[in-house]
Design a protein around this motif. Structure first.
Motif, PDB file in Angstrom:
ATOM      1  N   ARG A 125      38.231  37.737 -29.395  1.00 27.51           N
ATOM      2  CA  ARG A 125      39.277  37.622 -30.430  1.00 27.51           C
ATOM      3  C   ARG A 125      39.001  38.565 -31.598  1.00 27.51           C
ATOM      4  O   ARG A 125      39.876  39.308 -32.037  1.00 27.51           O
ATOM      5  CB  ARG A 125      39.352  36.171 -30.935  1.00 27.51           C
ATOM      6  CG  ARG A 125      40.380  35.969 -32.045  1.00 27.51           C
ATOM      7  CD  ARG A 125      40.506  34.505 -32.448  1.00 27.51           C
ATOM      8  NE  ARG A 125      40.716  33.685 -31.276  1.00 27.51           N
ATOM      9  CZ  ARG A 125      39.935  32.677 -30.897  1.00 27.51           C
ATOM     10  NH1 ARG A 125      38.904  32.323 -31.632  1.00 27.51           N
ATOM     11  NH2 ARG A 125      40.189  32.018 -29.796  1.00 27.51           N
ATOM     12  N   VAL A 126      37.751  38.560 -32.080  1.00 29.18           N
ATOM     13  CA  VAL A 126      37.440  39.388 -33.249  1.00 29.18           C
ATOM     14  C   VAL A 126      37.419  40.879 -32.882  1.00 29.18           C
ATOM     15  O   VAL A 126      37.874  41.721 -33.663  1.00 29.18           O
ATOM     16  CB  VAL A 126      36.130  38.923 -33.939  1.00 29.18           C
ATOM     17  CG1 VAL A 126      34.931  39.096 -33.063  1.00 29.18           C
ATOM     18  CG2 VAL A 126      35.926  39.640 -35.269  1.00 29.18           C
ATOM     19  N   ALA A 146      40.950  42.133 -32.693  1.00 29.25           N
ATOM     20  CA  ALA A 146      41.486  42.325 -34.043  1.00 29.25           C
ATOM     21  C   ALA A 146      40.919  43.598 -34.672  1.00 29.25           C
ATOM     22  O   ALA A 146      41.651  44.387 -35.279  1.00 29.25           O
ATOM     23  CB  ALA A 146      41.145  41.115 -34.914  1.00 29.25           C
ATOM     24  N   THR A 205      43.846  36.372 -32.739  1.00 31.83           N
ATOM     25  CA  THR A 205      43.820  35.819 -34.083  1.00 31.83           C
ATOM     26  C   THR A 205      45.237  35.766 -34.672  1.00 31.83           C
ATOM     27  O   THR A 205      46.055  36.653 -34.417  1.00 31.83           O
ATOM     28  CB  THR A 205      42.894  36.629 -35.030  1.00 31.83           C
ATOM     29  OG1 THR A 205      43.079  36.151 -36.359  1.00 31.83           O
ATOM     30  CG2 THR A 205      43.189  38.099 -35.000  1.00 31.83           C
ATOM     31  N   MET A 231      45.855  36.395 -37.480  1.00 34.13           N
ATOM     32  CA  MET A 231      45.898  37.413 -38.528  1.00 34.13           C
ATOM     33  C   MET A 231      46.369  38.781 -38.020  1.00 34.13           C
ATOM     34  O   MET A 231      46.430  39.734 -38.791  1.00 34.13           O
ATOM     35  CB  MET A 231      44.501  37.575 -39.150  1.00 34.13           C
ATOM     36  CG  MET A 231      43.979  36.345 -39.833  1.00 34.13           C
ATOM     37  SD  MET A 231      44.945  35.884 -41.272  1.00 34.13           S
ATOM     38  CE  MET A 231      44.357  37.093 -42.450  1.00 34.13           C
ATOM     39  N   MET A 232      46.695  38.902 -36.729  1.00 36.36           N
ATOM     40  CA  MET A 232      47.080  40.211 -36.180  1.00 36.36           C
ATOM     41  C   MET A 232      48.125  40.945 -37.031  1.00 36.36           C
ATOM     42  O   MET A 232      47.950  42.122 -37.326  1.00 36.36           O
ATOM     43  CB  MET A 232      47.577  40.080 -34.731  1.00 36.36           C
ATOM     44  CG  MET A 232      46.500  39.750 -33.721  1.00 36.36           C
ATOM     45  SD  MET A 232      45.169  40.965 -33.599  1.00 36.36           S
ATOM     46  CE  MET A 232      45.820  42.081 -32.359  1.00 36.36           C
ATOM     47  N   TRP A 239      46.388  42.312 -40.144  1.00 36.37           N
ATOM     48  CA  TRP A 239      45.493  43.460 -39.883  1.00 36.37           C
ATOM     49  C   TRP A 239      46.299  44.713 -39.548  1.00 36.37           C
ATOM     50  O   TRP A 239      45.865  45.826 -39.829  1.00 36.37           O
ATOM     51  CB  TRP A 239      44.499  43.158 -38.766  1.00 36.37           C
ATOM     52  CG  TRP A 239      43.607  41.973 -38.986  1.00 36.37           C
ATOM     53  CD1 TRP A 239      43.095  41.160 -38.000  1.00 36.37           C
ATOM     54  CD2 TRP A 239      43.085  41.436 -40.225  1.00 36.37           C
ATOM     55  NE1 TRP A 239      42.325  40.169 -38.570  1.00 36.37           N
ATOM     56  CE2 TRP A 239      42.306  40.314 -39.920  1.00 36.37           C
ATOM     57  CE3 TRP A 239      43.227  41.799 -41.562  1.00 36.37           C
ATOM     58  CZ2 TRP A 239      41.660  39.550 -40.890  1.00 36.37           C
ATOM     59  CZ3 TRP A 239      42.590  41.039 -42.540  1.00 36.37           C
ATOM     60  CH2 TRP A 239      41.822  39.936 -42.203  1.00 36.37           C
ATOM     61  N   ALA A 283      37.180  40.493 -42.945  1.00 29.14           N
ATOM     62  CA  ALA A 283      38.131  40.499 -41.824  1.00 29.14           C
ATOM     63  C   ALA A 283      37.477  39.959 -40.552  1.00 29.14           C
ATOM     64  O   ALA A 283      38.093  39.211 -39.791  1.00 29.14           O
ATOM     65  CB  ALA A 283      38.659  41.909 -41.596  1.00 29.14           C
ATOM     66  N   SER A 341      38.734  36.644 -38.684  1.00 27.28           N
ATOM     67  CA  SER A 341      39.255  36.790 -37.318  1.00 27.28           C
ATOM     68  C   SER A 341      38.488  35.948 -36.305  1.00 27.28           C
ATOM     69  O   SER A 341      39.029  35.561 -35.270  1.00 27.28           O
ATOM     70  CB  SER A 341      39.211  38.254 -36.884  1.00 27.28           C
ATOM     71  OG  SER A 341      39.947  39.038 -37.780  1.00 27.28           O
TER      72      SER A 341
END
Ligand code: FE2
Ligand code: FE2
Length: 201
Positions: free
Chosen positions: A38-39, A42, A93, A95-96, A99, A194, A198
């Motif tokens: 996942r991280v 991202a 994530t 948060m995509m 980012w 970040a 993430s």
């Protein structure tokens, strides 16, 4: 005889029972691996966006082929993690979208300041990503994920390429950027934040 309620509570709370269960061991490994994928997914999106933002400014200049080459590699990195996300059904994530915008803005903004600032951004980001990949390479080894050797090899290859990007940044005068040290610290702190977010969101 245990009541049904006590039994359910026991089964869902006992760490010893969970530790001894192959089912939960697998679940825990999957959670660790999912978090890594996942991280990284991202991070590679962020990297692609940074170079896309820089290219918007440096199109038609002597820097275009240099940045284009790094952008191409980031695309390959991102594609690899896109594949892993779908094959292993990892949740990307949340948060995509953030980012996507933040990466582009960082690339575009640093390029607006100048060629040296753009390269300083590259050096700071790639240094954090390479360190982060090194942590994962170590973790995959220490946790005994023998089956994950292909993933580990892939991350090693990407780590080497990120270090090449960092070297390109230095070669193209990153350290001549105005307020190089301060800028580098701010960008690195942003990258660490970040990564933290993430892995969790
Ligand atoms: Fe990358
Ligand atoms: Fe890179």
């Amino acid at each position: 005889m245990m009541s049904r309620r006590t039994f359910v509570r026991y089964m869902s709370s006992s760490p010893k029972w969970k530790q001894n269960s192959p089912l939960f061991a697998d679940k825990e490994s999957k959670a660790v691996l999912d978090k890594m994928i996942r991280v990284d997914h991202a991070g590679e999106l962020g990297a692609r966006q940074i170079y896309a933002g820089q290219l918007a400014i440096f199109r038609g200049t002597s820097l275009e082929p240099v940045i284009e080459e790094m952008a191409e590699q980031e695309k390959k990195h991102l594609n690899a993690f896109n594949r892993l996300i779908s094959e292993r059904r990892v949740r990307p994530t949340a948060m995509m979208p953030v980012w996507r915008v933040a990466g582009y803005a960082l690339g575009f903004g640093s390029a607006l300041v100048g060629k040296e600032a753009a390269m300083a951004c590259t050096v700071a980001v790639e240094e954090v990503i390479a360190e982060h990949y090194n942590d994962q390479i170590r973790q995959l080894h220490e946790k005994g994920f023998e089956k994950e050797e292909p993933l580990r090899e892939m991350i090693k290859k990407f780590r080497d390429e990120e270090l090449e990007h960092k070297d390109i940044g230095i070669e193209f005068d990153a350290e001549m950027a105005p307020m190089y040290k301060a800028m580098s610290q701010v960008i690195k702190a942003g990258c660490h934040a970040a990564i933290y977010i993430s892995e969790r969101v």
